[in-house]
Enzyme design. Sequence first.
Site, mmCIF file in Angstrom:
data_model
loop_
_atom_site.group_PDB
_atom_site.id
_atom_site.type_symbol
_atom_site.label_atom_id
_atom_site.label_comp_id
_atom_site.label_asym_id
_atom_site.label_seq_id
_atom_site.Cartn_x
_atom_site.Cartn_y
_atom_site.Cartn_z
ATOM 1 N N ASP A 152 3.978 5.414 0.207
ATOM 2 C CA ASP A 152 2.844 5.557 1.054
ATOM 3 C C ASP A 152 1.673 4.344 1.400
ATOM 4 O O ASP A 152 0.476 4.253 2.297
ATOM 5 C CB ASP A 152 1.447 6.427 0.617
ATOM 6 C CG ASP A 152 0.585 5.809 -0.653
ATOM 7 O OD1 ASP A 152 1.534 4.745 -1.409
ATOM 8 O OD2 ASP A 152 -0.021 6.135 -0.647
ATOM 9 N N ASP A 188 5.199 0.968 -1.526
ATOM 10 C CA ASP A 188 5.829 2.023 -1.622
ATOM 11 C C ASP A 188 5.985 3.350 -1.083
ATOM 12 O O ASP A 188 4.971 2.436 0.356
ATOM 13 C CB ASP A 188 5.039 2.373 -3.091
ATOM 14 C CG ASP A 188 3.318 2.721 -2.695
ATOM 15 O OD1 ASP A 188 3.408 2.685 -1.841
ATOM 16 O OD2 ASP A 188 3.473 3.528 -3.412
ATOM 17 N N SER A 238 2.657 9.182 -2.891
ATOM 18 C CA SER A 238 2.352 7.893 -3.789
ATOM 19 C C SER A 238 3.842 7.211 -3.982
ATOM 20 O O SER A 238 4.963 7.670 -3.620
ATOM 21 C CB SER A 238 1.307 6.799 -4.683
ATOM 22 O OG SER A 238 1.393 5.993 -4.831
ATOM 23 N N ASP A 276 0.386 1.719 -0.289
ATOM 24 C CA ASP A 276 -1.039 0.726 -0.797
ATOM 25 C C ASP A 276 -0.797 0.392 -1.796
ATOM 26 O O ASP A 276 -1.728 -0.544 -2.782
ATOM 27 C CB ASP A 276 -1.946 2.053 -1.404
ATOM 28 C CG ASP A 276 -1.346 3.348 -1.999
ATOM 29 O OD1 ASP A 276 0.021 3.861 -3.111
ATOM 30 O OD2 ASP A 276 -2.378 3.786 -3.313
#
Length: 559
Positions: A324, A322, A173, A326
């Site tokens: 990834d 960010d 992440s 999410d």
Amino acid sequence: MSDETNDPDHAVDDVAALIERAVAWLEAEPDGDIRRELTTLVDAARTDNPDALADLADRFSGRLQFGTAGLRAAVAAGSMRMNRLVVRQAAAGLGQWLLDQEASGAIERAAERGVVVACDARRKSDVFALDTCRVLAALGIRSMLHPGLTPTPVLAWSITGLEAAAGVVVTASHNPPADNGYKVFLETGAQIVTPIDTDISDRIGAVDPLDVPIAAEDDHLIQRLDLSWQEAYVASVPQVRLRPDVPGVPVAYTAMHGVGGETIEMAFVASGFDAPIPVVEQHEPDGTFPTVSFPNPEEPGAMDLLLETAQASGAAIALANDPDADRLGMAIPQPDGSWRRLSGDEIGWLFADHILTNTSGDDRLVVTTLVSSSLLGRIANAHGVHSEETFTGFKWIGKLAIERAALGQRFVLGYEQALGYLVTDRPLDKDGISAAVLMAEIAACAKADGVTMQDRLDALSAQFGRYVTAELSVRIPPSEGAEWVAAIEANPPADVSGIAVVAVESYPEANLVRLKLDGGARLQVRPSGTEPKVKLYGEAVGIEPAELDALLEALAATR
């Protein structure tokens, strides 16, 4: 210090055992670069190099445990780092848990329904994902591997569509560039929660990481998915729009070197907007993150290139995912021509105002976390809808949405101040792509109404009072963080910076303590679930931000 600790023979025995563990790991390690790294470290440790011994001891001091968002650590050799042996051990534990759930009847046909797997662009993400599939196949469990690099929301969304028994995404992440991680999702598309995380962790602990059976890469139980699930996810995103009649406005955007860029462009176009204006230097996936030292929109400086792009392009708002995709960061223009980065709570207030104004029904439910602003509850009350607070970590928001649905409550918004937002009912995890589309609509509505985004926030302040929030991080080892929280609970301060503490509330499930001060301010302390630091959170109404910052600093000084 005990005599035993000072005994040189005892010390040699400890070093010998440590080196023995490292050598055993070295012999099992499948990757040449990790073997070379560990070989160099072991050779240095054998010369009694203190730094090498300390590093080696840290790497083999235990086993990575599931935190707020699964496993996360630097990619390196050792049982406390992210590497293929640790990933294989985790996959084997997850697989055994699924087989046990099938045997007990808790999850029907778990092995046949299988696990959906995806990865981001970080170091070794692709081999970690494939190894997960191979380990599951060796256990007789089907896996479905997304192609290439996949945003976490696409993975989570596809779990229910594929009717899988679970999902895994390999990502760290917003963690530092050296890290990687491993998130596990339930069949609902929500992340695992207690006690399931503990159950899986127990099974992981029973697996020898140096001896995990693994199938061939072309095993018949490993299915390679095509891009149709990304396309299906994109086709679903326009459903988040509440005012599709309103034309779009220019939006600047950064993927932060992550995997969201292509998907968000498709989602904007599918939703009736022009594709966002990209930060070109950060648009393509790059696991080395060359332009940011910490790829987190919350970090100072991380959005600098985005703000430059927004100002130069005449954008109405600036949005950041960010790596990834999410999470969603945001900045808005100010009257003097500058740009201001919004806090996670401010973004959440904008979502709440828009969603509750443009939907109806007293069955609606909004959810936030203990460390997020209490203003959401007041906004919800003004609209006559349900609101809830839950533990830190978006997995708890997903769990609560499922539980409240059984009571007839309709989930319409969940958010946490750490830039996590869910503005639809699928997937049951934070989604920075669908949230970006809805925020673009909010900006478009503001323009159509002849107001600015700052005007929207000012109107909320005029109605409910000027809520101020602040955060402070103190970098200390996780064990010391837990001890600090326990110490505050056992012996809370009588005052903070001269303001009396009038109440103390403990939330052991979240490892959090809350102090309420005379005058209404609240301060909270909890160890991070993903990084070696303790986080302090403050909220007050009608004070200056600097005053709230000073209260957090005064509380931190009591450690």
